[in-house]
Scaffold this motif. Structure first.
Motif, PDB file in Angstrom:
ATOM      1  N   SER A 168       0.839  -1.165   0.034  1.00 35.52           N
ATOM      2  CA  SER A 168       0.518  -0.099   0.303  1.00 35.52           C
ATOM      3  C   SER A 168       1.171   1.237  -0.250  1.00 35.52           C
ATOM      4  CB  SER A 168      -0.871   0.005   0.987  1.00 35.52           C
ATOM      5  OG  SER A 168      -1.806   1.232   1.225  1.00 35.52           O
ATOM      6  N   GLY A 169       0.841   1.775  -1.059  1.00 35.76           N
ATOM      7  CA  GLY A 169       1.462   3.198  -1.748  1.00 35.76           C
ATOM      8  C   GLY A 169       1.568   4.316  -0.299  1.00 35.76           C
ATOM      9  N   ASP A 170       0.174   4.518  -0.452  1.00 38.32           N
ATOM     10  CA  ASP A 170      -0.372   5.017   0.459  1.00 38.32           C
ATOM     11  C   ASP A 170      -0.707   5.071   1.681  1.00 38.32           C
ATOM     12  OD1 ASP A 170      -1.331   7.002  -1.799  1.00 38.32           O
ATOM     13  OD2 ASP A 170      -3.703   6.167  -0.707  1.00 38.32           O
ATOM     14  N   GLU A 171      -0.152   3.873   2.731  1.00 34.98           N
ATOM     15  CA  GLU A 171       0.053   3.878   3.979  1.00 34.98           C
ATOM     16  C   GLU A 171       1.248   3.614   4.209  1.00 34.98           C
ATOM     17  OE1 GLU A 171      -0.674  -0.815   6.730  1.00 34.98           O
ATOM     18  OE2 GLU A 171      -1.605  -0.571   4.299  1.00 34.98           O
ATOM     19  N   LEU A 172       2.238   3.022   3.313  1.00 37.08           N
ATOM     20  CA  LEU A 172       4.016   3.861   3.575  1.00 37.08           C
ATOM     21  C   LEU A 172       4.277   4.677   3.768  1.00 37.08           C
ATOM     22  CD1 LEU A 172       6.516   1.492   3.727  1.00 37.08           C
ATOM     23  CD2 LEU A 172       6.776   1.745   1.391  1.00 37.08           C
ATOM     24  N   ARG A 173       3.604   6.272   2.773  1.00 35.36           N
ATOM     25  CA  ARG A 173       3.771   7.211   2.762  1.00 35.36           C
ATOM     26  C   ARG A 173       3.676   7.214   4.056  1.00 35.36           C
ATOM     27  NH1 ARG A 173       1.101   8.241  -1.036  1.00 35.36           N
ATOM     28  NH2 ARG A 173      -0.883   9.369  -0.027  1.00 35.36           N
ATOM     29  N   TRP A 174       2.455   7.160   4.467  1.00 32.86           N
ATOM     30  CA  TRP A 174       1.708   8.173   5.988  1.00 32.86           C
ATOM     31  C   TRP A 174       2.561   7.567   7.302  1.00 32.86           C
ATOM     32  CZ3 TRP A 174      -2.039  11.215   7.665  1.00 32.86           C
ATOM     33  CH2 TRP A 174      -2.315  10.965   8.881  1.00 32.86           C
ATOM     34  N   GLU A 175       2.692   5.957   7.287  1.00 34.51           N
ATOM     35  CA  GLU A 175       3.735   5.292   8.383  1.00 34.51           C
ATOM     36  C   GLU A 175       4.790   5.692   8.041  1.00 34.51           C
ATOM     37  OE1 GLU A 175       2.502   4.412  10.759  1.00 34.51           O
ATOM     38  OE2 GLU A 175       0.513   3.598   9.921  1.00 34.51           O
ATOM     39  N   SER A 176       5.981   5.597   7.271  1.00 36.39           N
ATOM     40  CA  SER A 176       7.273   6.354   7.281  1.00 36.39           C
ATOM     41  C   SER A 176       7.358   7.506   7.561  1.00 36.39           C
ATOM     42  CB  SER A 176       7.687   6.390   5.212  1.00 36.39           C
ATOM     43  OG  SER A 176       7.782   5.037   5.149  1.00 36.39           O
ATOM     44  N   ALA A 177       6.270   8.262   7.406  1.00 36.81           N
ATOM     45  CA  ALA A 177       6.505   9.927   7.994  1.00 36.81           C
ATOM     46  C   ALA A 177       6.382   9.989   9.156  1.00 36.81           C
ATOM     47  CB  ALA A 177       5.262  10.899   7.394  1.00 36.81           C
ATOM     48  N   ASP A 178       5.567   9.234   9.702  1.00 34.77           N
ATOM     49  CA  ASP A 178       5.764   8.224  11.206  1.00 34.77           C
ATOM     50  C   ASP A 178       6.647   8.491  12.370  1.00 34.77           C
ATOM     51  OD1 ASP A 178       2.600   9.593  11.486  1.00 34.77           O
ATOM     52  OD2 ASP A 178       1.520   7.886  11.581  1.00 34.77           O
ATOM     53  N   LEU A 179       7.220   7.472  10.888  1.00 31.73           N
ATOM     54  CA  LEU A 179       8.684   7.453  11.575  1.00 31.73           C
ATOM     55  C   LEU A 179       9.674   7.885  11.255  1.00 31.73           C
ATOM     56  CD1 LEU A 179      10.527   4.632  12.646  1.00 31.73           C
ATOM     57  CD2 LEU A 179      10.664   3.974   9.807  1.00 31.73           C
ATOM     58  N   LEU A 180       9.618   9.111  10.949  1.00 35.61           N
ATOM     59  CA  LEU A 180      10.889   9.781  10.429  1.00 35.61           C
ATOM     60  C   LEU A 180      10.346  11.078  11.670  1.00 35.61           C
ATOM     61  CD1 LEU A 180      10.942  10.516   6.475  1.00 35.61           C
ATOM     62  CD2 LEU A 180      12.565   9.563   8.158  1.00 35.61           C
ATOM     63  N   PHE A 181       9.467  11.412  11.081  1.00 34.36           N
ATOM     64  CA  PHE A 181       9.455  12.293  12.639  1.00 34.36           C
ATOM     65  C   PHE A 181       9.680  12.107  13.872  1.00 34.36           C
ATOM     66  CE2 PHE A 181       6.390  12.860  16.508  1.00 34.36           C
ATOM     67  CZ  PHE A 181       6.846  14.712  17.098  1.00 34.36           C
ATOM     68  N   HIS A 182       9.333  10.911  14.589  1.00 31.62           N
ATOM     69  CA  HIS A 182       9.729  10.350  15.824  1.00 31.62           C
ATOM     70  C   HIS A 182      11.299   9.403  16.055  1.00 31.62           C
ATOM     71  CE1 HIS A 182       5.225   9.198  15.968  1.00 31.62           C
ATOM     72  NE2 HIS A 182       5.232   9.548  17.118  1.00 31.62           N
ATOM     73  N   TRP A 183      12.264   9.341  15.070  1.00 30.65           N
ATOM     74  CA  TRP A 183      12.961   8.961  14.709  1.00 30.65           C
ATOM     75  C   TRP A 183      14.394  10.082  15.274  1.00 30.65           C
ATOM     76  CZ3 TRP A 183      16.290  10.675  10.209  1.00 30.65           C
ATOM     77  CH2 TRP A 183      17.745  10.270  10.162  1.00 30.65           C
ATOM     78  N   LEU A 184      13.119  11.672  14.326  1.00 26.18           N
ATOM     79  CA  LEU A 184      14.817  13.020  14.779  1.00 26.18           C
ATOM     80  C   LEU A 184      13.948  13.325  15.966  1.00 26.18           C
ATOM     81  CD1 LEU A 184      12.706  14.790  11.292  1.00 26.18           C
ATOM     82  CD2 LEU A 184      15.013  14.265  12.528  1.00 26.18           C
ATOM     83  N   VAL A 185      12.850  12.726  16.760  1.00 25.22           N
ATOM     84  CA  VAL A 185      12.393  13.241  18.065  1.00 25.22           C
ATOM     85  C   VAL A 185      13.547  12.598  18.764  1.00 25.22           C
ATOM     86  CG1 VAL A 185      10.847  12.690  20.266  1.00 25.22           C
ATOM     87  CG2 VAL A 185      10.109  13.604  18.139  1.00 25.22           C
ATOM     88  N   LEU A 186      13.629  11.773  18.786  1.00 26.39           N
ATOM     89  CA  LEU A 186      14.599  10.455  19.358  1.00 26.39           C
ATOM     90  C   LEU A 186      16.344  10.956  19.321  1.00 26.39           C
ATOM     91  CD1 LEU A 186      15.528   7.775  20.930  1.00 26.39           C
ATOM     92  CD2 LEU A 186      16.235   6.438  18.555  1.00 26.39           C
ATOM     93  N   LEU A 187      16.750  11.481  17.779  1.00 26.05           N
ATOM     94  CA  LEU A 187      18.093  11.457  17.723  1.00 26.05           C
ATOM     95  C   LEU A 187      17.225  13.017  18.555  1.00 26.05           C
ATOM     96  CD1 LEU A 187      18.255  12.348  13.578  1.00 26.05           C
ATOM     97  CD2 LEU A 187      19.322  10.474  15.360  1.00 26.05           C
ATOM     98  N   ARG A 188      16.593  13.904  18.817  1.00 33.18           N
ATOM     99  CA  ARG A 188      16.877  15.259  20.256  1.00 33.18           C
ATOM    100  C   ARG A 188      17.370  15.092  21.329  1.00 33.18           C
ATOM    101  NH1 ARG A 188      18.427  20.688  20.008  1.00 33.18           N
ATOM    102  NH2 ARG A 188      18.128  21.458  21.843  1.00 33.18           N
TER     103      ARG A 188
END
Length: 214
Positions: A168-188
């Motif tokens: 699912s391209g739509d689902e993958l796009r959405w979940e990838s955005a969520d992962l990137l956001f939480h990964w950036l929070v972790l880096l901070r």
């Protein structure tokens, strides 16, 4: 603390002051402009935290002494004329007396920059960590500590895998955005900048790139 100059090279003005630009070492956002004299520079070097000279109060000023929003100095650099300093710091809270993360308002990144949103998001996350506004989801992540952030990173990574398996391209796009956001929070939370991760990738893809297939 990394010091790239000899303190004797600093050229103080007629009032015995040198301007000091304070920059977040992780997000790279400029936090404030303050002034140091010889005594405050010495205290900064001795303690590893920013000390300034208050021109209004005519006294030494330890940033965060009363608020707890101290600034841990990562590096100090001197400009080519010797009359301006840049202090790269890890702040423990807002830099501005208004309670804002920075004393400056950053302009929006140009949309022509493909990765502008990552830079913008990194700055927003840094602000949320410093200011902790009520009702903010990002605030709740920082207040929940590393365990909560890691749990979310793990959950979102799993969701990415499921989305890919579902084709699912739509689902993958959405979940990838969520992962990137939480990964950036972790880096901070870990005190690691996006720049450092990108540099690691650059080193692996240099003249003798790392073979990821090993």
């Amino acid at each position: 603390m990394t010091l790239s100059f000899d303190p004797s090279q600093v050229r103080f003005d007629e009032n015995g002051l040198v301007s000091a630009v304070v920059q977040d070492a992780i997000s790279k956002e400029v936090l404030t402009l303050a002034y140091m004299n010889e005594a405050s520079l010495k205290k900064t070097l001795e303690t590893g935290q920013t000390w300034f000279w208050s021109r209004s109060r005519q006294e030494l000023w330890h940033k965060g002494a009363t608020s707890g929003h101290v600034q841990k100095v990562v590096s100090l650099a001197l400009d080519c004329d010797g009359d301006a300093l840049v202090a790269r710091v890890i702040p423990a809270g807002p830099a501005c007396h208004t309670g804002n993360y920075s004393c400056f308002t950053e302009p929006e990144a140009k949309s022509s920059d493909r990765f502008a949103i990552l830079n913008s998001l990194e700055r927003v996350i840094a602000r949320r960590e410093a200011e902790r506004p009520e009702g903010s989801y990002t605030t709740s992540l920082f207040e929940g500590g590393v365990d909560r952030i890691l749990k979310k990173v793990g959950e979102e990574a799993t969701e990415v895998v499921i989305a890919a398996k579902n084709r699912s391209g739509d689902e993958l796009r959405w979940e990838s955005a969520d992962l990137l956001f939480h990964w950036l929070v972790l880096l901070r939370e870990q005190g690691l900048s996006l720049d450092e991760v990108l540099r690691e990738l650059e080193q692996r893809h240099g003249p003798k790139p790392t073979d990821f297939s090993r």
